[in-house]
Design a protein around this motif. Structure first.
Motif, PDB file in Angstrom:
ATOM      1  N   MET A   6       2.943  -6.130  -1.516  1.00  9.96           N
ATOM      2  CA  MET A   6       1.256  -6.884  -1.401  1.00  9.96           C
ATOM      3  C   MET A   6       1.413  -7.496   0.496  1.00  9.96           C
ATOM      4  O   MET A   6       0.161  -7.700   0.204  1.00  9.96           O
ATOM      5  CB  MET A   6       1.881  -7.422  -1.644  1.00  9.96           C
ATOM      6  CG  MET A   6       0.861  -7.247  -3.325  1.00  9.96           C
ATOM      7  SD  MET A   6      -0.536  -6.765  -3.886  1.00  9.96           S
ATOM      8  CE  MET A   6      -1.446  -8.091  -2.254  1.00  9.96           C
ATOM      9  N   SER A   7       2.205  -7.670   0.830  1.00  8.68           N
ATOM     10  CA  SER A   7       1.910  -7.663   1.898  1.00  8.68           C
ATOM     11  C   SER A   7       2.542  -7.783   3.478  1.00  8.68           C
ATOM     12  O   SER A   7       3.910  -8.411   4.041  1.00  8.68           O
ATOM     13  CB  SER A   7       1.951  -9.649   2.342  1.00  8.68           C
ATOM     14  OG  SER A   7       2.950 -10.053   1.793  1.00  8.68           O
ATOM     15  N   LYS A 152      -4.338  -7.008  -6.740  1.00  9.34           N
ATOM     16  CA  LYS A 152      -3.372  -8.353  -6.579  1.00  9.34           C
ATOM     17  C   LYS A 152      -3.820  -8.702  -6.201  1.00  9.34           C
ATOM     18  O   LYS A 152      -4.302  -8.530  -4.731  1.00  9.34           O
ATOM     19  CB  LYS A 152      -1.976  -7.042  -6.233  1.00  9.34           C
ATOM     20  CG  LYS A 152      -1.006  -6.387  -7.283  1.00  9.34           C
ATOM     21  CD  LYS A 152       0.207  -6.196  -6.467  1.00  9.34           C
ATOM     22  CE  LYS A 152       0.787  -4.676  -7.376  1.00  9.34           C
ATOM     23  NZ  LYS A 152       1.003  -3.124  -6.416  1.00  9.34           N
ATOM     24  N   ASN A 153      -3.556  -9.595  -6.870  1.00  8.54           N
ATOM     25  CA  ASN A 153      -3.736 -11.547  -5.127  1.00  8.54           C
ATOM     26  C   ASN A 153      -5.539 -10.953  -5.081  1.00  8.54           C
ATOM     27  O   ASN A 153      -5.125 -11.425  -3.662  1.00  8.54           O
ATOM     28  CB  ASN A 153      -2.938 -11.452  -4.247  1.00  8.54           C
ATOM     29  CG  ASN A 153      -1.744 -11.578  -4.695  1.00  8.54           C
ATOM     30  OD1 ASN A 153      -1.139 -11.385  -5.682  1.00  8.54           O
ATOM     31  ND2 ASN A 153      -0.386 -10.890  -3.956  1.00  8.54           N
ATOM     32  N   GLY A 154      -5.927 -11.090  -6.298  1.00  7.99           N
ATOM     33  CA  GLY A 154      -7.516 -11.327  -5.570  1.00  7.99           C
ATOM     34  C   GLY A 154      -8.467 -10.388  -5.321  1.00  7.99           C
ATOM     35  O   GLY A 154      -9.305 -10.185  -4.400  1.00  7.99           O
ATOM     36  N   ALA A 188      -9.028 -14.426  -0.717  1.00 10.95           N
ATOM     37  CA  ALA A 188      -8.135 -13.631  -0.569  1.00 10.95           C
ATOM     38  C   ALA A 188      -8.127 -13.131   0.373  1.00 10.95           C
ATOM     39  O   ALA A 188      -9.148 -12.484   1.567  1.00 10.95           O
ATOM     40  CB  ALA A 188      -8.459 -11.992  -1.646  1.00 10.95           C
ATOM     41  N   HIS A 189      -6.702 -12.385   0.563  1.00 10.74           N
ATOM     42  CA  HIS A 189      -6.486 -11.683   2.249  1.00 10.74           C
ATOM     43  C   HIS A 189      -6.190 -10.818   1.584  1.00 10.74           C
ATOM     44  O   HIS A 189      -5.220 -10.193   0.696  1.00 10.74           O
ATOM     45  CB  HIS A 189      -5.629 -13.245   3.037  1.00 10.74           C
ATOM     46  CG  HIS A 189      -4.201 -12.669   3.785  1.00 10.74           C
ATOM     47  ND1 HIS A 189      -3.331 -12.935   4.371  1.00 10.74           N
ATOM     48  CD2 HIS A 189      -4.817 -11.889   5.252  1.00 10.74           C
ATOM     49  CE1 HIS A 189      -2.819 -12.705   5.054  1.00 10.74           C
ATOM     50  NE2 HIS A 189      -3.947 -12.464   5.619  1.00 10.74           N
TER      51      HIS A 189
END
Ligand code: FJE
Ligand code: FE
Length: 299
Positions: A6-7, A152-154, A188-189
């Motif tokens: 994800m990041s 995922k995550n926005g 979101a980022h």
């Protein structure tokens, strides 16, 4: 490398090196395009020749015209475009659908809006290396439902080409290319890796985003951001509306470009030969001799 799906950690996030606003201009037969790459101030961003955000309603369109030496990538945002080529290949590209057309040695086709209302989309022209310019034409067509995607995550992504958030596109890119359609919800980022040697840019479609530096001013629709060197893109949506943009990158070919409209070769001599081939219906343009699209046949 410390990295989760994800990041991913970026060692050297890319910065915005140039920003362009794409203003409407007329192209084809009564169509309007916002051209960012391919206009005077940005003739070529290796390997990308043209990026048009097009808007077209009948009877306007892009009637019978040729291509040689590159690929056209048509990604529909709204409405639909019917295409028809001189080999009898035809179909309708609907909202969310993708057509990745490798013109290679030659395609003659028409691209016209289908149905009522305005049809909108993006058309990207990807250059081909000298060894691929004269290959057989080929289509890769993917309907909206079959486009690889995840969320995922926005962050929602549709993977037109390349890979993002663990999802891969089936599209084969002769010139290595990534093409990602992102939607970021409020707050979101995103961190998206980009191969460090590739050229890359962002084109904003909807909403407003903060790109590359947390302290930079938000950027809205119809803007092209050329990214500098680095290993990825970082984006924040600090607005209350969804942000939609495409991230496109490609491996530069590093070859000379000789272009005459829809013919893109390496040298002027090859362009002269292409004009002859098209005029005399040879070397890939044989079928252009008697072909007209349905719309061009007189009643
Ligand atoms: C072309 C002028 C054109 N952008 N976006 C000259 F308009 C075209 C052309 C297109 C085009 C088609 C679609 Cl569907 C979407 C576009 C330019 O067809 F090829 C030349 N040479
Ligand atoms: Fe075309």
């Amino acid at each position: 490398m410390a990295e989760t799906e994800m990041s991913p950690v970026l060692q050297e996030p890319r910065q915005v090196v140039r920003k362009f606003q794409a203003r409407p201009q007329h192209e084809g037969d009564g169509a309007v395009v916002r051209r960012s790459i391919g206009r005077f101030e940005l003739k070529y961003f290796d390997p990308f020749l043209v990026l048009d955000e097009f808007s077209v309603a009948a009877p306007a369109g892009f009637p019978d015209h040729p291509h040689r030496g590159f690929e056209t990538v048509t990604y529909m945002l709204e409405g639909a475009v019917t295409h028809e080529d001189f080999e009898g290949h035809k179909g309708t590209i609907k909202a969310g659908d993708l057509q990745w057309m490798t013109a290679g040695r030659g395609i003659v086709h028409s691209e016209m809006p289908a149905g009522q209302g305005t049809s909108k989309g993006l058309q990207l022209w990807v250059n081909l290396s000298s060894k691929n310019k004269m290959i057989e034409p080929r289509y890769q067509e993917i309907q909206s439902n079959d486009i690889a995607s995840t969320a995922k995550n926005g962050v929602d992504v549709r993977v037109i080409a390349g890979e993002s958030m663990g999802v891969q596109s089936p599209v084969y890119t002769r010139t290595p290319t990534m093409y990602l359609d992102f939607k970021l919800r409020q707050s979101a980022h995103l961190r998206q890796p980009i191969p460090p040697t590739w050229n890359s840019f962002v084109y904003v479609l909807e909403g407003e985003g903060v790109f590359c530096s947390e302290r930079s001013a938000p950027v809205g629709p119809h803007h092209l951001l050329l990214l500098g060197q680095g290993d990825g893109l970082e984006v924040w949506n600090r607005s209350s509306k969804p942000l939609r943009f495409v991230l496109i990158g490609g491996e530069p070919l590093g070859e000379p470009v000789a272009q005459l409209g829809p013919f893109v070769m390496n040298t002027e001599e090859e362009i002269d030969r292409t004009i002859d081939d098209y005029q005399y219906f040879v070397n890939g343009f044989e079928k252009a001799k008697y072909w007209r699209s349905a719309g061009m046949v007189s009643p």
